[in-house]
Design a protein around this motif. Structure first.
Motif, PDB file in Angstrom:
ATOM      1  N   CYS A 113       0.813  -1.221   0.000  1.00 49.21           N
ATOM      2  CA  CYS A 113       0.000   0.000   0.000  1.00 49.21           C
ATOM      3  C   CYS A 113       0.847   1.273   0.000  1.00 49.21           C
ATOM      4  O   CYS A 113       0.302   2.374  -0.043  1.00 49.21           O
ATOM      5  CB  CYS A 113      -0.971  -0.007   1.178  1.00 49.21           C
ATOM      6  N   ASN A 114       2.166   1.140   0.064  1.00 43.55           N
ATOM      7  CA  ASN A 114       3.094   2.275   0.009  1.00 43.55           C
ATOM      8  C   ASN A 114       3.028   3.246   1.186  1.00 43.55           C
ATOM      9  O   ASN A 114       3.573   4.332   1.110  1.00 43.55           O
ATOM     10  CB  ASN A 114       2.918   3.073  -1.293  1.00 43.55           C
ATOM     11  N   HIS A 115       2.355   2.889   2.251  1.00 44.63           N
ATOM     12  CA  HIS A 115       2.308   3.757   3.419  1.00 44.63           C
ATOM     13  C   HIS A 115       3.588   3.618   4.236  1.00 44.63           C
ATOM     14  O   HIS A 115       4.267   2.599   4.185  1.00 44.63           O
ATOM     15  CB  HIS A 115       1.100   3.411   4.301  1.00 44.63           C
ATOM     16  N   HIS A 116       3.886   4.669   4.978  1.00 41.64           N
ATOM     17  CA  HIS A 116       5.097   4.674   5.796  1.00 41.64           C
ATOM     18  C   HIS A 116       4.769   4.464   7.268  1.00 41.64           C
ATOM     19  O   HIS A 116       3.726   4.876   7.739  1.00 41.64           O
ATOM     20  CB  HIS A 116       5.826   6.001   5.653  1.00 41.64           C
ATOM     21  N   THR A 117       5.697   3.891   7.979  1.00 43.27           N
ATOM     22  CA  THR A 117       5.584   3.774   9.427  1.00 43.27           C
ATOM     23  C   THR A 117       6.977   3.824  10.023  1.00 43.27           C
ATOM     24  O   THR A 117       7.962   3.493   9.378  1.00 43.27           O
ATOM     25  CB  THR A 117       4.848   2.482   9.853  1.00 43.27           C
ATOM     26  N   LYS A 118       7.046   4.294  11.266  1.00 39.18           N
ATOM     27  CA  LYS A 118       8.314   4.306  11.974  1.00 39.18           C
ATOM     28  C   LYS A 118       8.141   3.478  13.230  1.00 39.18           C
ATOM     29  O   LYS A 118       7.211   3.716  14.010  1.00 39.18           O
ATOM     30  CB  LYS A 118       8.664   5.738  12.386  1.00 39.18           C
ATOM     31  N   VAL A 119       9.005   2.527  13.419  1.00 35.18           N
ATOM     32  CA  VAL A 119       8.899   1.682  14.598  1.00 35.18           C
ATOM     33  C   VAL A 119      10.211   1.647  15.363  1.00 35.18           C
ATOM     34  O   VAL A 119      11.275   1.881  14.799  1.00 35.18           O
ATOM     35  CB  VAL A 119       8.501   0.230  14.231  1.00 35.18           C
ATOM     36  N   LEU A 120      10.097   1.409  16.645  1.00 31.62           N
ATOM     37  CA  LEU A 120      11.281   1.207  17.472  1.00 31.62           C
ATOM     38  C   LEU A 120      11.711  -0.232  17.223  1.00 31.62           C
ATOM     39  O   LEU A 120      11.102  -1.170  17.714  1.00 31.62           O
ATOM     40  CB  LEU A 120      10.941   1.421  18.948  1.00 31.62           C
ATOM     41  N   TYR A 121      12.705  -0.387  16.433  1.00 31.40           N
ATOM     42  CA  TYR A 121      13.095  -1.718  16.015  1.00 31.40           C
ATOM     43  C   TYR A 121      14.092  -2.301  17.004  1.00 31.40           C
ATOM     44  O   TYR A 121      15.289  -2.327  16.771  1.00 31.40           O
ATOM     45  CB  TYR A 121      13.696  -1.629  14.616  1.00 31.40           C
ATOM     46  N   CYS A 122      13.563  -2.754  18.113  1.00 31.68           N
ATOM     47  CA  CYS A 122      14.457  -3.270  19.142  1.00 31.68           C
ATOM     48  C   CYS A 122      14.765  -4.740  18.887  1.00 31.68           C
ATOM     49  O   CYS A 122      14.126  -5.389  18.057  1.00 31.68           O
ATOM     50  CB  CYS A 122      13.844  -3.067  20.517  1.00 31.68           C
ATOM     51  N   ALA A 123      15.705  -5.254  19.627  1.00 31.73           N
ATOM     52  CA  ALA A 123      16.205  -6.610  19.415  1.00 31.73           C
ATOM     53  C   ALA A 123      15.105  -7.664  19.464  1.00 31.73           C
ATOM     54  O   ALA A 123      15.142  -8.628  18.711  1.00 31.73           O
ATOM     55  CB  ALA A 123      17.273  -6.932  20.451  1.00 31.73           C
ATOM     56  N   GLY A 124      14.122  -7.449  20.309  1.00 35.11           N
ATOM     57  CA  GLY A 124      13.076  -8.446  20.492  1.00 35.11           C
ATOM     58  C   GLY A 124      12.149  -8.570  19.304  1.00 35.11           C
ATOM     59  O   GLY A 124      11.611  -9.639  19.023  1.00 35.11           O
ATOM     60  N   ALA A 125      11.932  -7.473  18.597  1.00 31.63           N
ATOM     61  CA  ALA A 125      10.979  -7.478  17.495  1.00 31.63           C
ATOM     62  C   ALA A 125      11.624  -8.006  16.230  1.00 31.63           C
ATOM     63  O   ALA A 125      12.548  -7.427  15.700  1.00 31.63           O
ATOM     64  CB  ALA A 125      10.428  -6.079  17.268  1.00 31.63           C
ATOM     65  N   SER A 126      11.119  -9.111  15.754  1.00 35.71           N
ATOM     66  CA  SER A 126      11.701  -9.677  14.548  1.00 35.71           C
ATOM     67  C   SER A 126      10.795  -9.466  13.354  1.00 35.71           C
ATOM     68  O   SER A 126      11.215  -9.539  12.215  1.00 35.71           O
ATOM     69  CB  SER A 126      11.955 -11.171  14.750  1.00 35.71           C
ATOM     70  N   LYS A 127       9.544  -9.177  13.648  1.00 40.33           N
ATOM     71  CA  LYS A 127       8.559  -9.002  12.589  1.00 40.33           C
ATOM     72  C   LYS A 127       7.915  -7.634  12.719  1.00 40.33           C
ATOM     73  O   LYS A 127       7.627  -7.175  13.810  1.00 40.33           O
ATOM     74  CB  LYS A 127       7.450 -10.053  12.749  1.00 40.33           C
ATOM     75  N   ILE A 128       7.671  -7.008  11.593  1.00 41.01           N
ATOM     76  CA  ILE A 128       6.961  -5.722  11.579  1.00 41.01           C
ATOM     77  C   ILE A 128       5.797  -5.835  10.604  1.00 41.01           C
ATOM     78  O   ILE A 128       5.949  -6.327   9.496  1.00 41.01           O
ATOM     79  CB  ILE A 128       7.914  -4.586  11.131  1.00 41.01           C
ATOM     80  N   PHE A 129       4.636  -5.389  11.049  1.00 38.10           N
ATOM     81  CA  PHE A 129       3.457  -5.418  10.187  1.00 38.10           C
ATOM     82  C   PHE A 129       3.110  -4.009   9.716  1.00 38.10           C
ATOM     83  O   PHE A 129       3.339  -3.040  10.416  1.00 38.10           O
ATOM     84  CB  PHE A 129       2.254  -5.981  10.963  1.00 38.10           C
ATOM     85  N   CYS A 130       2.538  -3.919   8.516  1.00 39.73           N
ATOM     86  CA  CYS A 130       2.084  -2.624   8.013  1.00 39.73           C
ATOM     87  C   CYS A 130       0.846  -2.206   8.818  1.00 39.73           C
ATOM     88  O   CYS A 130      -0.111  -2.969   8.896  1.00 39.73           O
ATOM     89  CB  CYS A 130       1.753  -2.719   6.540  1.00 39.73           C
ATOM     90  N   PRO A 131       0.875  -1.002   9.400  1.00 37.24           N
ATOM     91  CA  PRO A 131      -0.269  -0.551  10.216  1.00 37.24           C
ATOM     92  C   PRO A 131      -1.547  -0.367   9.404  1.00 37.24           C
ATOM     93  O   PRO A 131      -2.640  -0.352   9.963  1.00 37.24           O
ATOM     94  CB  PRO A 131       0.188   0.793  10.780  1.00 37.24           C
ATOM     95  N   TYR A 132      -1.430  -0.190   8.099  1.00 39.71           N
ATOM     96  CA  TYR A 132      -2.616   0.079   7.261  1.00 39.71           C
ATOM     97  C   TYR A 132      -3.246  -1.192   6.703  1.00 39.71           C
ATOM     98  O   TYR A 132      -4.451  -1.351   6.697  1.00 39.71           O
ATOM     99  CB  TYR A 132      -2.270   1.031   6.127  1.00 39.71           C
ATOM    100  N   CYS A 133      -2.405  -2.109   6.184  1.00 40.39           N
ATOM    101  CA  CYS A 133      -2.999  -3.295   5.566  1.00 40.39           C
ATOM    102  C   CYS A 133      -2.633  -4.591   6.286  1.00 40.39           C
ATOM    103  O   CYS A 133      -3.129  -5.643   5.928  1.00 40.39           O
ATOM    104  CB  CYS A 133      -2.609  -3.368   4.085  1.00 40.39           C
ATOM    105  N   GLY A 134      -1.778  -4.480   7.303  1.00 40.81           N
ATOM    106  CA  GLY A 134      -1.463  -5.658   8.096  1.00 40.81           C
ATOM    107  C   GLY A 134      -0.461  -6.602   7.474  1.00 40.81           C
ATOM    108  O   GLY A 134      -0.211  -7.696   7.968  1.00 40.81           O
ATOM    109  N   LEU A 135       0.164  -6.163   6.367  1.00 46.84           N
ATOM    110  CA  LEU A 135       1.126  -7.005   5.684  1.00 46.84           C
ATOM    111  C   LEU A 135       2.386  -7.192   6.536  1.00 46.84           C
ATOM    112  O   LEU A 135       2.844  -6.278   7.192  1.00 46.84           O
ATOM    113  CB  LEU A 135       1.518  -6.370   4.338  1.00 46.84           C
ATOM    114  N   ASP A 136       2.925  -8.375   6.488  1.00 46.11           N
ATOM    115  CA  ASP A 136       4.155  -8.723   7.180  1.00 46.11           C
ATOM    116  C   ASP A 136       5.326  -8.134   6.394  1.00 46.11           C
ATOM    117  O   ASP A 136       5.618  -8.572   5.290  1.00 46.11           O
ATOM    118  CB  ASP A 136       4.226 -10.253   7.230  1.00 46.11           C
ATOM    119  N   LEU A 137       5.968  -7.067   6.929  1.00 49.31           N
ATOM    120  CA  LEU A 137       7.016  -6.390   6.179  1.00 49.31           C
ATOM    121  C   LEU A 137       8.366  -7.099   6.318  1.00 49.31           C
ATOM    122  O   LEU A 137       8.800  -7.389   7.379  1.00 49.31           O
ATOM    123  CB  LEU A 137       7.165  -4.941   6.644  1.00 49.31           C
TER     124      LEU A 137
END
Ligand SMILES: [Zn+2]
Ligand SMILES: [Zn+2]
Length: 153
Positions: free
Chosen positions: A129-153
């Motif tokens: 969906c080309n939307h942007h997000t900023k996340v605190l990418y800490c060591a524990g988080a291995s997966k990030i999802f798109c906040p708009y469409c829920g896609l596994d980035l």
């Protein structure tokens, strides 16, 4: 009483990002204000980029935003009360009666200034969906999802 809309704008960080908080895991993430408020692409739900769960977008407002809305609403109510009591005092005092009404206007509460802190986050762009997000990418988080469409980035 009639309904009144109170609206305010939230100032993003220097890249136009605003903080949101996940109602499930309480983690903060940021979305671009322009994308979030884009009237041409309305959406009703957001996905948490950390836990991937979705809920209506209003439940992702950060505590600061909710507090600010509450303060604005309080001040609005105080203003209306002051107006009403001011009028009442005037009309009572006009009649040369023995009742005198003095009225001290209520003081408004301080409304906080919403400013984003520039913290260390990683910016992601969704490939679908080309939307942007900023996340605190800490060591524990291995997966990030798109906040708009829920896609596994
Ligand atoms: Zn979450
Ligand atoms: Zn997406």
């Amino acid at each position: 009483m009639s309904e009144t809309m109170l609206s305010f704008t939230i100032q993003g960080d220097n890249e136009g990002y605003v903080t949101f908080t996940c109602p499930y895991c309480n983690s903060d993430f940021k979305l671009q204000a322009g994308e979030y408020q884009n009237d041409e692409e309305p959406f009703s739900e957001l996905f948490c980029p950390y836990c991937g769960l979705s809920k209506e977008k209003a439940s992702f407002y950060s505590e600061d935003v909710i507090e600010k809305a509450r303060e604005l609403a309080t001040n609005y109510a105080i203003e209306e009360l002051n107006k009403a009591f001011g009028k009442m005092a005037k009309s009572i005092n006009r009649k040369k009666g023995i009742i005198k009404m003095t009225y001290k206007p209520l003081k408004k509460v301080n409304v906080r200034e919403l400013k984003e802190k520039d913290t260390q986050e990683v910016e992601f762009q969704c490939t679908i969906c080309n939307h942007h997000t900023k996340v605190l990418y800490c060591a524990g988080a291995s997966k990030i999802f798109c906040p708009y469409c829920g896609l596994d980035l």
